[in-house]
Design a protein around this motif. Structure first.
Motif, mmCIF file in Angstrom:
data_model
loop_
_atom_site.group_PDB
_atom_site.id
_atom_site.type_symbol
_atom_site.label_atom_id
_atom_site.label_comp_id
_atom_site.label_asym_id
_atom_site.label_seq_id
_atom_site.Cartn_x
_atom_site.Cartn_y
_atom_site.Cartn_z
ATOM 1 N N UNK A 80 0.816 -1.223 0.000
ATOM 2 C CA UNK A 80 0.000 0.000 0.000
ATOM 3 C C UNK A 80 0.848 1.270 0.000
ATOM 4 N N UNK A 81 2.169 1.106 -0.013
ATOM 5 C CA UNK A 81 3.045 2.271 -0.080
ATOM 6 C C UNK A 81 3.513 2.781 1.268
ATOM 7 N N UNK A 82 3.218 2.047 2.338
ATOM 8 C CA UNK A 82 3.617 2.472 3.680
ATOM 9 C C UNK A 82 4.824 1.669 4.158
ATOM 10 N N UNK A 83 5.466 2.158 5.211
ATOM 11 C CA UNK A 83 6.580 1.428 5.794
ATOM 12 C C UNK A 83 6.085 0.127 6.428
ATOM 13 N N UNK A 84 6.840 -0.928 6.210
ATOM 14 C CA UNK A 84 6.500 -2.218 6.804
ATOM 15 C C UNK A 84 7.368 -2.413 8.037
ATOM 16 N N UNK A 85 6.820 -2.059 9.189
ATOM 17 C CA UNK A 85 7.584 -2.126 10.433
ATOM 18 C C UNK A 85 6.852 -3.002 11.446
ATOM 19 N N UNK A 86 7.562 -3.995 11.981
ATOM 20 C CA UNK A 86 6.950 -4.812 13.019
ATOM 21 C C UNK A 86 6.849 -4.004 14.306
ATOM 22 N N UNK A 87 6.016 -4.455 15.234
ATOM 23 C CA UNK A 87 5.718 -3.674 16.442
ATOM 24 C C UNK A 87 6.980 -3.377 17.254
ATOM 25 N N UNK A 88 7.840 -4.376 17.396
ATOM 26 C CA UNK A 88 9.050 -4.158 18.190
ATOM 27 C C UNK A 88 9.982 -3.151 17.514
ATOM 28 N N UNK A 89 10.006 -3.146 16.188
ATOM 29 C CA UNK A 89 10.816 -2.164 15.461
ATOM 30 C C UNK A 89 10.295 -0.756 15.736
ATOM 31 N N UNK A 90 8.970 -0.596 15.771
ATOM 32 C CA UNK A 90 8.382 0.696 16.134
ATOM 33 C C UNK A 90 8.927 1.167 17.481
ATOM 34 N N UNK A 91 8.928 0.262 18.442
ATOM 35 C CA UNK A 91 9.373 0.624 19.790
ATOM 36 C C UNK A 91 10.848 1.032 19.791
ATOM 37 N N UNK A 102 3.112 3.964 12.199
ATOM 38 C CA UNK A 102 2.872 3.199 10.981
ATOM 39 C C UNK A 102 1.490 3.320 10.391
ATOM 40 N N UNK A 103 0.678 4.278 10.883
ATOM 41 C CA UNK A 103 -0.663 4.445 10.333
ATOM 42 C C UNK A 103 -0.592 5.059 8.939
ATOM 43 N N UNK A 104 -1.474 4.630 8.049
ATOM 44 C CA UNK A 104 -1.572 5.221 6.726
ATOM 45 C C UNK A 104 -2.310 6.553 6.814
ATOM 46 N N UNK A 105 -2.256 7.327 5.730
ATOM 47 C CA UNK A 105 -2.980 8.604 5.708
ATOM 48 C C UNK A 105 -4.465 8.383 5.927
ATOM 49 N N UNK A 106 -5.008 7.343 5.298
ATOM 50 C CA UNK A 106 -6.438 7.048 5.449
ATOM 51 C C UNK A 106 -6.773 6.706 6.897
ATOM 52 N N UNK A 107 -5.909 5.929 7.531
ATOM 53 C CA UNK A 107 -6.144 5.543 8.926
ATOM 54 C C UNK A 107 -6.022 6.750 9.857
ATOM 55 N N UNK A 112 9.546 10.535 4.778
ATOM 56 C CA UNK A 112 8.933 10.208 6.068
ATOM 57 C C UNK A 112 9.890 9.436 6.986
ATOM 58 N N UNK A 113 10.759 8.645 6.395
ATOM 59 C CA UNK A 113 11.724 7.903 7.207
ATOM 60 C C UNK A 113 12.628 8.865 7.963
ATOM 61 N N UNK A 114 13.136 9.861 7.232
ATOM 62 C CA UNK A 114 14.014 10.843 7.861
ATOM 63 C C UNK A 114 13.246 11.689 8.870
ATOM 64 N N UNK A 115 11.999 12.013 8.549
ATOM 65 C CA UNK A 115 11.165 12.792 9.471
ATOM 66 C C UNK A 115 11.011 12.062 10.800
#
Length: 213
Positions: free
Chosen positions: A126-137, A166-171, A199-202
């Motif tokens: 869908x064009x978003x970053x694919x990050x697992x939950x632990x990676x987010x943390x 990791x939310x999309x714009x729609x979400x 967005x990664x750098x942001x």
């Protein structure tokens, strides 16, 4: 459940651990939406992708013939449209950011369950970053530098937090009861305020300056 938009996706798995490789193949073979290719060396996928179109590459970071960080960069140079996602035991924050900065489309730790892995793949398509939950943390852990933090509004803070999660714009639009156009406008404004290329750098800058909780 994957829907029809993901039909016939060509997925390559690159890992030199046979059990991991077979486990991932088994996971994706449960879905008829994928044609699966598997490799044990990074050089092999680089060679393959020069002659064949691949939609998604799941790439281990530590391979017997080199670093997934370097292979990611090479793959993206040769095939920019290919989605490249790390799947690794390497949980160091610096490695995660380096992989993303080298063009990676996401980072999944190998302790993620099957449902989480599939969800991450869906996000990447869908064009978003694919990050697992632990990676987010891990990405949200603060770092200290001398960056002059720009002033942001309460709404921008909410959107920045949602982007990092990791939310999309729609979400985000649904979550905050605003339009997608408004979310995209805030995204652009945040990029400008932080002088970020993407967005990664942001997220990296905001995380390092304790703007994300």
């Amino acid at each position: 459940m994957l829907n029809v938009m993901y039909s016939k996706m060509k997925l390559a798995i690159v890992d030199d651990h046979p059990m991991i490789l077979e486990g991932l193949k088994s996971l994706f073979l449960q879905h008829t939406n994928y044609t699966i290719f598997s490799f044990t060396k990074g050089a092999a996928i680089v060679d393959f992708i020069q002659e064949n179109e691949i939609d998604i590459v799941l790439l281990d970071i530590v391979l017997s013939d080199g670093s997934g960080l370097d292979f990611c960069k090479t793959i993206k140079q040769k095939s920019p449209q290919t989605i490249v996602i790390a799947i690794s035991n390497q949980a160091e924050r610096s490695i995660i950011f380096r992989f993303l900065e080298n063009g990676g489309n996401g980072y999944i730790l190998k302790n993620a369950d099957a449902e989480e892995i599939i969800k991450c793949i869906e996000n990447s398509i869908n064009g978003d970053l694919a990050l697992s939950r632990e990676v987010h943390e891990i990405m949200l852990k603060p770092a200290i530098n001398n960056f002059e933090v720009p002033r942001i509004t309460k709404r921008e803070q909410q959107i920045l937090q949602a982007i990092a999660q990791g939310f999309t714009s729609a979400e985000i639009a649904e979550k905050l009861f605003i339009s997608i156009v408004t979310v995209e406008t805030h995204r652009r404004n945040l990029l400008q305020k932080f002088a970020a290329k993407n967005m990664i750098e942001l997220v990296r800058i905001a995380t390092e300056n304790n703007l994300i909780t």
